[in-house]
Design a protein around this motif. Structure first.
Motif, short mmCIF file in Angstrom:
data_model
loop_
_atom_site.label_atom_id
_atom_site.label_comp_id
_atom_site.label_asym_id
_atom_site.label_seq_id
_atom_site.Cartn_x
_atom_site.Cartn_y
_atom_site.Cartn_z
N THR A 289 43.84 40.19 26.26
CA THR A 289 44.30 39.77 27.61
C THR A 289 43.03 40.31 28.52
OG1 THR A 289 45.01 42.17 28.25
CG2 THR A 289 46.72 40.49 27.29
N THR A 290 43.28 39.55 29.73
CA THR A 290 42.13 40.10 30.90
C THR A 290 42.53 40.17 32.09
OG1 THR A 290 39.80 39.26 31.42
CG2 THR A 290 41.42 37.43 31.42
N GLY A 291 42.01 40.88 33.08
CA GLY A 291 42.54 41.22 34.24
C GLY A 291 41.94 40.04 35.14
N LEU A 292 42.84 39.64 36.09
CA LEU A 292 42.66 38.72 37.18
C LEU A 292 41.97 39.63 38.38
CD1 LEU A 292 45.31 35.93 36.80
CD2 LEU A 292 42.90 36.00 35.95
N GLY A 293 41.81 38.80 39.29
CA GLY A 293 41.20 39.41 40.85
C GLY A 293 42.30 40.01 41.45
N ASP A 294 43.55 39.52 41.22
CA ASP A 294 44.71 40.34 41.84
C ASP A 294 45.27 41.55 41.07
OD1 ASP A 294 46.11 39.22 39.77
OD2 ASP A 294 47.26 37.95 41.25
N GLY A 295 44.41 41.83 39.99
CA GLY A 295 45.02 42.92 39.06
C GLY A 295 46.00 42.43 37.85
N ALA A 296 46.64 41.31 37.97
CA ALA A 296 47.67 40.87 36.80
C ALA A 296 46.81 40.85 35.60
CB ALA A 296 48.25 39.58 37.15
N ARG A 297 47.31 41.13 34.53
CA ARG A 297 46.89 40.78 33.11
C ARG A 297 47.31 39.45 32.53
NH1 ARG A 297 42.71 44.01 32.05
NH2 ARG A 297 42.80 43.44 30.03
N VAL A 298 46.64 38.95 32.04
CA VAL A 298 46.92 37.56 31.42
C VAL A 298 46.26 37.31 30.19
CG1 VAL A 298 47.57 36.25 33.56
CG2 VAL A 298 45.18 35.98 32.72
N PRO A 299 46.85 36.51 29.21
CA PRO A 299 46.22 36.17 27.79
C PRO A 299 44.80 35.55 28.10
CG PRO A 299 48.41 35.41 27.83
CD PRO A 299 48.10 35.79 29.30
N LYS A 300 43.98 35.70 27.46
CA LYS A 300 42.42 35.11 27.43
C LYS A 300 42.46 33.58 27.28
CE LYS A 300 39.79 39.36 26.57
NZ LYS A 300 38.65 39.91 25.92
N ASP A 301 43.52 33.11 26.60
CA ASP A 301 43.83 31.71 26.28
C ASP A 301 44.60 30.94 27.30
OD1 ASP A 301 46.10 32.55 25.38
OD2 ASP A 301 46.00 31.46 23.51
N SER A 302 44.97 31.62 28.37
CA SER A 302 45.83 31.09 29.42
C SER A 302 44.87 30.03 30.45
CB SER A 302 46.31 32.08 30.44
OG SER A 302 44.98 32.55 31.40
N PRO A 303 45.65 28.86 30.69
CA PRO A 303 44.93 27.96 31.45
C PRO A 303 43.84 28.29 32.55
CG PRO A 303 47.07 27.12 31.10
CD PRO A 303 47.07 28.46 30.76
#
Length: 186
Positions: free
Chosen positions: A17-31
Motif C-alpha cells: 500500500t501507499t499513502g495519499l496526500g490526504d493520509g488515506a492508504r491505498v493499494p499500490k496498483d489502484s487506478p
C-alpha cells in the motif's frame, strides 16, 4: 520551507500500500496510484529531454510543465483537490501556437526520431498519452478535474511540436510515414 522529506525509507509501503496526500492508504496498483506513477514517469521523461541541448523556448515550456506536473500529481494524490486552472491550459495553447508558427505545415505523419532530444520528446509524448489514459480510467470511478485531462492533451501537443522545433534547430530531417514501406523494399 522545512525539511519535508527528512526520512526517505519509511517501510510503510512494504505491505503493498501507499499513502495519499490526504493520509488515506491505498493499494499500490489502484487506478489513482497508477495515474500518479504515469505522471511521475512523464516528469522524469521531461527531465531526460531537458538534460540535452534544446532551444530556449522549448526549455522554458518544459520546465514550466515539470512544475505543473508536480501540481497535478498533488491534485491526483488528494481526492477532490484542484491545482491546475484554465490558465495552465491556456498557457500551453499559446506556447504550442508560438512554437508551431515557425514550422512548415505537415503533409504526412512524422515518425519519432531525429535529434536525440527530439526523440526523447516523442517518447515523453507517448508517456503523456498513457498518463492521460490513466486519468481517464480513474475518472470512471472517481472525480478527476476536466482541466487535468485537457492539460495532458495539450502537453502531448506541446511535446510533438517541441520535437519538430528541436529537429529544425538541429537541421535534422523529419522522417515521415510511408504506408507499406517495409513491403515496398522487399
Amino acid at each position: 520551507m522545512g525539511h519535508r522529506l527528512s526520512k526517505i525509507v519509511t517501510r510503510t509501503g512494504d505491505d503493498g500500500t501507499t499513502g495519499l496526500g490526504d493520509g488515506a492508504r491505498v493499494p499500490k496498483d489502484s487506478p489513482r496510484v497508477a495515474a500518479l506513477g504515469d505522471l511521475d514517469e512523464l516528469n522524469s521523461a521531461l527531465g531526460c529531454v531537458l538534460a540535452q541541448r534544446v532551444p530556449t523556448p522549448v526549455r522554458g515550456a518544459l520546465l514550466a510543465a515539470q512544475n505543473d506536473l508536480f501540481d497535478l500529481g498533488g491534485e491526483v494524490s488528494i481526492p477532490g483537490r484542484v491545482a491546475l486552472q484554465a490558465l495552465h491550459v491556456e498557457a500551453l495553447d499559446r506556447c504550442v501556437e508560438a512554437l508551431n508558427s515557425g514550422l512548415p505545415p505537415l503533409k504526412e505523419f512524422v515518425l519519432p526520431g531525429g535529434d536525440r532530444a527530439a526523440a526523447a520528446c516523442h517518447l515523453a509524448r507517448a508517456i503523456c498519452r498513457r498518463a492521460e489514459r490513466s486519468l481517464v480510467a480513474l475518472a470512471r470511478d472517481e472525480q478527476v478535474s476536466p482541466l487535468a485531462l485537457q492539460y495532458l492533451n495539450r502537453l502531448s501537443d506541446l511535446l510533438f511540436v517541441s520535437a519538430r522545433v528541436i529537429n529544425r534547430a538541429r537541421a535534422r530531417h523529419e522522417a515521415t510515414w510511408t504506408p507499406g514501406a517495409a513491403l515496398k523494399k522487399r
